[in-house]
Design an enzyme around this catalytic site. Structure first.
Site, mmCIF file in Angstrom:
data_model
loop_
_atom_site.group_PDB
_atom_site.id
_atom_site.type_symbol
_atom_site.label_atom_id
_atom_site.label_comp_id
_atom_site.label_asym_id
_atom_site.label_seq_id
_atom_site.Cartn_x
_atom_site.Cartn_y
_atom_site.Cartn_z
ATOM 1 N NE ARG A 261 27.193 48.563 43.926
ATOM 2 C CZ ARG A 261 27.039 47.613 44.850
ATOM 3 N NH1 ARG A 261 28.085 47.208 45.546
ATOM 4 N NH2 ARG A 261 25.847 47.074 45.068
ATOM 5 N NE ARG A 276 36.458 46.311 45.675
ATOM 6 C CZ ARG A 276 35.583 46.210 46.667
ATOM 7 N NH1 ARG A 276 34.515 46.982 46.683
ATOM 8 N NH2 ARG A 276 35.753 45.349 47.639
ATOM 9 C CD GLU A 348 29.920 41.508 50.391
ATOM 10 O OE1 GLU A 348 28.840 41.979 49.971
ATOM 11 O OE2 GLU A 348 30.843 42.221 50.837
ATOM 12 C CB SER A 351 25.592 41.840 51.606
ATOM 13 O OG SER A 351 25.530 42.429 52.885
ATOM 14 N NE ARG A 390 32.290 41.110 44.436
ATOM 15 C CZ ARG A 390 32.736 41.725 45.524
ATOM 16 N NH1 ARG A 390 32.679 41.107 46.697
ATOM 17 N NH2 ARG A 390 33.225 42.940 45.450
#
Length: 427
Positions: A261, A276, A348, A351, A390
């Site tokens: 990403r 991130r 988070e 999801s 994460r």
């Protein structure tokens, strides 16, 4: 993609659903474009019918020796032939315009999704586990993990910011986490392990809604392929343009892949540490189900992700996202947020979303019920089970010790070849 028939039937309900997502009314523009297209298509059908009728009449006039009528009919047919390419070009242009309007609009939220504009409107559903009480001030992973083998400086020399170079037991721990998650999802949650392409074409990225809206968040190769930002892109597209049988459903697929990403829209967020990254590993969970089964499947999928956190002893909370905070393709989403003691906050880590038939329409993926004549669009769901990096961060922060070492959760011991603790390199 939205069903144009539902917009025709109840444009007010469509606009009301968009309003919950913070989007201005669109039904008037959509219906105007749709009416123009349908009028053109009606005109084309009438012209085709008249052309066929005139062509047939030419033969009849010739048989009667009526040359004048025959020539007039030939001229009429020739005019239709000349006009047809113009009409076909106009139809393609109007179809593309309507398609572009619909493709740019997010899915409508389910009725039980709470109102809200952003994360402040999300609703906490449940919590699991008690955050650990430390007899020292817990640190963020970026402050102590480099001594354990989470090396940002080496990665920066070759790749720049938001990359990491993992070494020794740290690298093994990341690999162990991915294998542990994959094993648990395949043996306990009933997902089929898949090894997928990491590069996909435009139509695949469009099918799972990364294109066109999120183009800037993707990495593209020089020959126009896209690096996957999640294996949802390759897993869900495994059934694109297919008509499945009812007996084949549900399909449950999982994959452990690197994800890429650009994080174009996240400048300044989580620039320190491993939260991130431009490149990271994730175990993805994708389901393809009948429409009436998708609500229950979302609960099942979320539970499969929760099971990983519980097996690792990581406290978390389950959040139901409000309408304004959901992803573009979702009609309902649960986020799982893991406790990070270094930050003193829940963050988070998974999801899980029910997309309804939104992606299926873009992929043209349908199924046929036993004994039925027509086909229906499937429902698609996706979720993280979990984001590996994460989860690594959560273990580092929750299992850190005062001397800078980190205990490894017992569930991972069999994956670590006898290593039960990460020790800092103090030399």
């Amino acid at each position: 993609m939205h069903d144009i028939r539902l917009i025709r039937d109840d444009p007010q309900a469509f606009d009301a659903g968009l309003a919950r997502r913070g989007v201005a009314p669109q039904s008037a523009a959509i219906l105007a474009a749709d009416a123009s297209l349908r009028a053109l298509q009606t005109e084309m059908q009438a012209a085709q019918a008249r052309r066929n009728e005139a062509s047939k009449a030419i033969g009849q006039a010739m048989a009667k020796g009526d040359k004048e009528t025959a020539e007039a009919l030939k001229a009429e047919v020739a005019a239709f032939k000349d006009k047809l390419p113009e009409q076909e070009a106009a139809e393609r242009e109007q179809l593309a315009a309507l398609h572009d309007i619909l493709a740019a609009l997010p899915n409508l939220p389910a009725a039980d999704v709470p109102e809200g504009e952003d994360e402040e409107g999300n609703v906490e559903i449940a919590r699991w586990g008690t955050p650990r009480s430390f007899d020292f001030k817990p640190r963020e992973h970026a402050d102590f993990a480099p001594a354990l083998g989470l090396d940002f400086e080496t990665a920066a020399k070759m790749s720049g910011a938001r990359f990491a170079f993992l070494k020794g037991p740290m690298a093994r721990l990341e690999r162990a986490l991915g294998q542990f998650m994959l094993d648990k999802q395949t043996t306990e949650a009933g997902y089929t392990e898949c090894a997928t392409p990491l590069l996909v074409r435009d139509e695949a990225a469009f099918g799972t809604t990364q294109l066109p809206k999120f183009r800037e968040d993707l990495f593209q190769t020089t020959d126009g392929m896209w690096l996957i930002s999640t294996s949802e892109m390759s897993l869900t597209n495994a059934v694109r343009e297919e008509i499945l049988t009812e007996a084949e459903l549900p399909l449950r697929m999982t994959a452990l892949t690197p994800c890429f990403r650009s994080e174009a829209g996240s400048a300044g967020r989580d620039t320190r540490g491993y939260i991130r990254q431009h490149q990271f590993w994730k175990v993805e969970l994708v389901s393809i189900v009948r429409p009436e089964d998708s609500d229950a499947e979302l609960e099942r999928k979320t539970r499969a992700a929760e099971g990983i956190l519980e097996a690792l002893g990581l406290p978390y909370r389950k959040m139901l996202l409000c309408a304004g905070d959901m992803g573009f393709a979702a009609r309902k989403t649960y986020d799982l947020e893991v406790w990070l003691p270094g930050q003193g906050a829940y963050r988070e880590i998974s999801s899980c979303s029910n997309c309804g038939d939104f992606q299926a329409r873009r992929m043209n993926t349908r199924f046929r019920r036993e004994g039925a004549k027509g086909n229906e669009f499937v429902h698609t769901l996706n979720g993280s089970g979990l984001a590996v990096g994460r989860t690594l961060v959560a273990i580092l922060e929750n299992y850190q010790q005062a001397d800078g070492s980190v205990d490894i959760p017992e569930a991972l011991h069999s994956y670590m070849g006898g290593i039960t603790r990460l020790e800092p390199n103090l030399t």
